[in-house]
Every structure is written in structure tokens, then in C-alpha cells.
Design a protein around this motif. Structure first.
Motif, short mmCIF file in Angstrom:
data_model
loop_
_atom_site.label_atom_id
_atom_site.label_comp_id
_atom_site.label_asym_id
_atom_site.label_seq_id
_atom_site.Cartn_x
_atom_site.Cartn_y
_atom_site.Cartn_z
N GLY A 65 2.42 2.72 5.80
CA GLY A 65 1.35 2.89 4.83
C GLY A 65 -0.03 3.05 5.44
O GLY A 65 -1.02 3.13 4.72
N TYR A 68 -0.99 8.83 5.61
CA TYR A 68 -0.26 9.60 4.61
C TYR A 68 -0.48 11.09 4.87
O TYR A 68 -1.49 11.48 5.46
N SER A 78 -4.88 6.05 5.36
CA SER A 78 -4.77 5.50 4.01
C SER A 78 -5.95 4.58 3.70
O SER A 78 -6.47 3.89 4.58
N GLN A 81 -4.79 -0.85 0.37
CA GLN A 81 -4.34 -1.18 -0.96
C GLN A 81 -4.95 -2.49 -1.44
O GLN A 81 -5.29 -3.37 -0.64
N ASN A 208 2.90 11.57 -7.61
CA ASN A 208 2.48 10.27 -7.08
C ASN A 208 2.75 9.20 -8.14
O ASN A 208 2.14 9.22 -9.20
N ASP A 235 -0.61 4.17 -4.98
CA ASP A 235 -1.01 4.17 -3.57
C ASP A 235 -2.18 3.24 -3.30
O ASP A 235 -2.57 3.06 -2.15
N ARG A 236 -2.76 2.65 -4.35
CA ARG A 236 -3.91 1.76 -4.16
C ARG A 236 -3.60 0.30 -4.49
O ARG A 236 -4.42 -0.57 -4.25
#
Length: 245
Positions: A65, A68, A78, A81, A208, A235-236
Motif C-alpha cells: 500500500g 499504487y 500512496s 490511509q 475503485n 484507498d483512504r
């Protein structure tokens, strides 16, 4: 770090050393969040390794992660998160501030509506009772994090002023205006793909995945005071649950 420098230390595979070198640059901020890293060919030339070695190193970091890929555009760092800790009632503004992120909101819609049967059931209100529908785009450091649509019964909250609410916390606004504090909430999570509207607002692709969340928030007398539908970027966000025996 050149190939000779990588080889003189421990007898570790080249892909491993390259992976750790890229990781170090990310952690030190040499490759900041959202930035594009050098291409596979550029990395292979810089470190004097094969392209397959570069691909393996990057694949590991993508799986972790840290990186990306964007098809046809390259590989990017990235954005960290946000860990959503389940089991504690907080609001978006508190969550972002606690992570040193700047929270912001854009009000997309605020109107008094006749609720659907689903919303009546969630809020346990009588037929004919109208609700405030508040739709907002939530951002952190100017990056879209989620879409939230809150439904609040008008027999409890007589009026919601768009200008007074602004881009601040809804809970703080309601506490200040009505003296009302929420006691607890129940949330249910699903994972699905976004529709076209959601993808556009969140600036993500249609493939996504997102978290779809329903929340019922209760007042101190255990009466539902809010029903919220949230669309959170997959993705967050990551979910965190602590389990004890």
C-alpha cells in the motif's frame, strides 16, 4: 545507492535492497505522498539492475500500500490511509484534526424533504414528519475523503442554517444551536463499487471500491436523532477493531 553499494553489505537479493531503498525515500519524504516515482526503466538504469528486479521491488510496495499504479501514467506514492477505529463515537472533524490533517466540508445540498420509508424507519418518525437532508463532500488537506448525507428530523431540529454551519462540524453546530449532544451510534459497513456521481465527486475510478456506511446516531434519551449514509474512499480508509478475550 548504486549497485556496488548495495552488494557490499549483506548478501540480500537485489530486489530486496532496491525495495528498501525506495521505502526509505518514501519515509524520508524524498518521494512525497501523491508524487510519481521514477519509471521502471529509469530505476533500472539508476541502480544498474534488471527491469524484472525493479518490477518485483515495486510490486512488493504496491501490495503493502505504499505505492499504487495508474495505467498509462506510472507509479505513485500512496497518500497515508486514515485508520477508522470502530467502537468510539467521533465526528469527521475530530478524526482529521487528531491525525494532523486539515478538515474541510463543501455543502452540496441542504433542503427540507419528505423522507422515504427507509429513513422514517431508521429515525422512527411519524409519517408526515419532514427531515433535513444535508449532503456534504468531506475533505482532508484539500483531498476528497468521502460523501456524507445526513437526515435529521425537523421536529427536533427546527432549522439548519447553511451559512451558520459553513464548513464546520455538524455536531458542534447542533450542540451550540440546540444544546443537543449525541450519546452513541450504530454503524453498518458494506464494500461496493461507486456509481458515476460518487466517483466524480471523490475523484476516483469506477473500479475503485468504496465503503458504504449507514449510521444511526442516538440522543441521550435513546431516540434516533440522525441517520447518515456515507461513501468513504477505500484507498483512504482502513478499519481497526480491537478484540479482547
Amino acid at each position: 545507492m548504486k549497485r556496488r553499494e548495495m552488494e557490499k553489505d549483506l548478501p540480500l537479493p537485489l530486489y530486496y535492497k532496491l525495495r528498501e531503498s525506495i521505502r526509505e525515500k518514501i519515509l524520508k519524504g524524498e518521494y512525497p505522498p501523491g508524487s510519481k516515482i521514477p519509471s521502471e526503466q529509469e530505476l533500472a538504469q539508476k541502480y544498474k539492475v534488471s527491469r524484472m528486479t525493479v518490477i518485483r521491488a515495486i510490486n512488493d510496495l504496491v501490495q503493502e500500500g505504499l505505492l499504487y499504479r495508474k495505467q498509462g501514467k506510472g507509479t505513485f506514492v500512496s497518500i497515508p490511509q486514515v485508520q477508522q477505529r470502530l467502537g468510539k463515537l467521533t465526528n469527521f472533524t475530530q478524526d482529521m484534526l487528531s491525525r494532523n490533517l486539515k478538515p474541510d466540508s463543501i455543502i452540496l445540498n441542504l433542503e427540507l424533504i419528505s423522507p422515504s420509508f427507509l429513513i422514517q424507519e431508521k429515525l422512527k418518525i411519524n409519517e408526515g414528519t419532514k427531515v433535513w437532508k444535508l449532503e456534504r463532500l468531506r475533505l482532508a488537506d484539500e483531498s476528497p475523503m468521502g460523501l456524507q448525507t445526513a437526515y435529521l428530523p425537523s421536529d427536533i431540529f427546527l432549522y439548519i442554517d447553511k451559512e451558520e454551519l459553513g464548513n464546520g462540524s455538524l455536531y458542534e453546530y447542533l450542540k451550540k444551536k440546540y444544546g443537543i449532544v449525541f450519546k452513541r451510534a450504530e454503524e453498518t459497513y458494506w464494500v461496493r463499487m461507486p456509481n458515476s456521481y460518487e466517483a466524480e465527486k471523490l475523484k476516483i475510478g469506477k473500479n475503485n471500491p468504496i465503503f458504504y456506511v449507514q449510521r444511526i446516531t442516538f440522543l441521550t434519551d435513546e431516540k434516533p436523532g440522525e441517520f447518515v449514509e456515507s461513501i468513504l474512499r477505500g484507498d483512504r480508509y482502513q478499519l481497526y477493531v480491537e478484540l479482547t478475550t
